[in-house]
Scaffold this active site. Structure first.
Site, mmCIF file in Angstrom:
data_model
loop_
_atom_site.group_PDB
_atom_site.id
_atom_site.type_symbol
_atom_site.label_atom_id
_atom_site.label_comp_id
_atom_site.label_asym_id
_atom_site.label_seq_id
_atom_site.Cartn_x
_atom_site.Cartn_y
_atom_site.Cartn_z
ATOM 1 N N SER A 34 -48.825 30.869 17.176
ATOM 2 C CA SER A 34 -49.611 31.261 18.445
ATOM 3 C C SER A 34 -48.622 31.533 19.515
ATOM 4 O O SER A 34 -47.656 31.035 19.753
ATOM 5 C CB SER A 34 -50.205 29.886 18.938
ATOM 6 O OG SER A 34 -51.163 29.525 17.892
ATOM 7 N N HIS A 66 -54.789 33.938 15.836
ATOM 8 C CA HIS A 66 -54.033 34.209 14.576
ATOM 9 C C HIS A 66 -54.243 35.456 13.925
ATOM 10 O O HIS A 66 -55.362 35.985 13.733
ATOM 11 C CB HIS A 66 -54.344 33.203 13.650
ATOM 12 C CG HIS A 66 -53.972 31.707 13.925
ATOM 13 N ND1 HIS A 66 -54.267 30.576 13.394
ATOM 14 C CD2 HIS A 66 -53.087 31.349 15.230
ATOM 15 C CE1 HIS A 66 -53.693 29.707 14.301
ATOM 16 N NE2 HIS A 66 -53.030 29.961 15.113
ATOM 17 N N THR A 88 -51.917 30.288 6.703
ATOM 18 C CA THR A 88 -52.945 29.295 6.076
ATOM 19 C C THR A 88 -52.612 28.284 6.461
ATOM 20 O O THR A 88 -51.384 27.637 6.199
ATOM 21 C CB THR A 88 -52.994 29.668 4.603
ATOM 22 O OG1 THR A 88 -53.494 30.870 4.225
ATOM 23 C CG2 THR A 88 -54.136 28.573 4.034
ATOM 24 N N GLU A 188 -54.592 15.270 19.258
ATOM 25 C CA GLU A 188 -54.092 13.767 19.233
ATOM 26 C C GLU A 188 -54.957 13.061 20.046
ATOM 27 O O GLU A 188 -55.560 13.701 21.250
ATOM 28 C CB GLU A 188 -52.550 13.583 19.455
ATOM 29 C CG GLU A 188 -51.754 13.999 18.543
ATOM 30 C CD GLU A 188 -51.584 15.579 18.536
ATOM 31 O OE1 GLU A 188 -51.573 16.074 19.498
ATOM 32 O OE2 GLU A 188 -51.405 16.178 17.430
ATOM 33 N N ASN A 230 -48.652 23.673 25.483
ATOM 34 C CA ASN A 230 -49.360 22.749 26.462
ATOM 35 C C ASN A 230 -48.504 21.494 26.276
ATOM 36 O O ASN A 230 -47.593 21.362 25.465
ATOM 37 C CB ASN A 230 -50.799 22.376 25.941
ATOM 38 C CG ASN A 230 -50.781 22.115 24.306
ATOM 39 O OD1 ASN A 230 -50.460 22.801 23.445
ATOM 40 N ND2 ASN A 230 -50.759 20.691 23.934
#
Ligand code: 8IG
Length: 271
Positions: A34, A66, A88, A188, A230
């Site tokens: 990314s 992607h 993948t 998370e 982030n």
């Protein structure tokens, strides 16, 4: 295809790449994560670009942001770079062997230096989204290994000190971080992020660690680069979104391309 071993499958894929690109051997491979997608444009001359699904064992990614191609690039100094734009992820459910197929294919194509890039969240509030960072080490929290059987591979210098020194020679300000791979695909909880900080890692993502292990097993030298897209959940204000990840990646693209190109040139001249 399912009765082939991972090594045989990678050898088939390498033959497909040689056939489709006209380039028999590659020297360096780079997997684009990314934010790193457009980096390939800065590396040199694209000799061939092929859709991933034309190569044994590769598939197009269902994830926006992607890309799904393999590219053969010739650098000015003649170095052949295999740009793997099709990764993948373990969370796609195809198993750990499918996850590291790109890396094993690179090795089968002659690659000696594997450069893994990704986007990651920071569990350290002091880090800045939009910054690139060198991976110094990892904590594999997937409870998986790409290796099967009594394959006791040493990971002491997994993210090669030599290659990190080379990267620093052209980008002295690059910080280093410990990358933690979780399986995802969910992000998370804030409490998990606190736990991850306690474990001693700096950034968290859903790729790279398993690939790095497979690369090391295949005898390649590994360099890892993350774009912090982030702050991890609970560190930043408000919710996380894939859109935020894409936006940060897009804004960073203009600097990441030239940065990666400088690093790969330096890696190439150091071989
Ligand atoms: I980009 O905050 C990216 N990938 N697990 N957590 C996890 N993976 C990520 C994150 C994140 N950001």
């Amino acid at each position: 295809m399912f009765d082939q071993t991972p090594t045989e499958l990678a050898a088939s894929a390498a033959r497909d790449i040689a056939h489709l690109t006209g380039v028999d051997q590659h020297d360096i491979a780079v997997t684009l994560g990314s934010g790193w997608r457009r980096a390939a444009e800065h590396l040199g001359t694209t000799v061939a670009e092929i859709p991933a699904e034309q190569v044994t064992g590769f598939r197009t990614s269902p994830v926006q942001g992607h890309t799904g191609t393999l590219r053969s690039v010739r650098m000015d100094d003649g170095t052949r770079v295999l740009v793997v734009g099709a990764r993948t992820h373990f969370y796609e459910g195809h198993g750990v062997a499918a996850t590291v197929h790109g890396v094993r294919t690179a090795a089968a194509a002659g690659v000696k230096t594997m450069i893994l890039t990704n986007g990651a969240g920071s569990v350290d509030p002091e880090r800045t989204p939009g910054d690139a960072i060198l991976i110094k080490d990892h904590i594999n929290l997937t409870a998986q290994s790409p290796l099967v059987g009594a394959t006791f591979i040493d990971l002491t210098d997994l993210y090669s000190q030599r290659l990190r020194d080379v990267a620093h020679s052209v980008a002295p300000d690059l910080d280093e971080a410990i990358y933690m791979q979780l399986t995802g695909p969910h992000y998370e909880t804030p409490t998990e992020v606190k736990m991850l900080r306690g474990l001693g890692g700096d950034i968290v993502g859903m790729s790279t660690a398993l690939e790095a292990i497979a690369a090391r097993e295949a005898g390649m030298e590994v360099l890892g680069l993350s774009l912090i897209t982030n702050l991890a959940a609970g560190i930043q204000q408000g919710a996380l979104s894939h859109q935020e990840v894409l936006d940060t990646g897009k804004n960073a693209e203009a600097t990441l391309g030239p940065l990666l190109a400088r690093i790969i040139s330096a890696v190439s001249s150091s071989r």
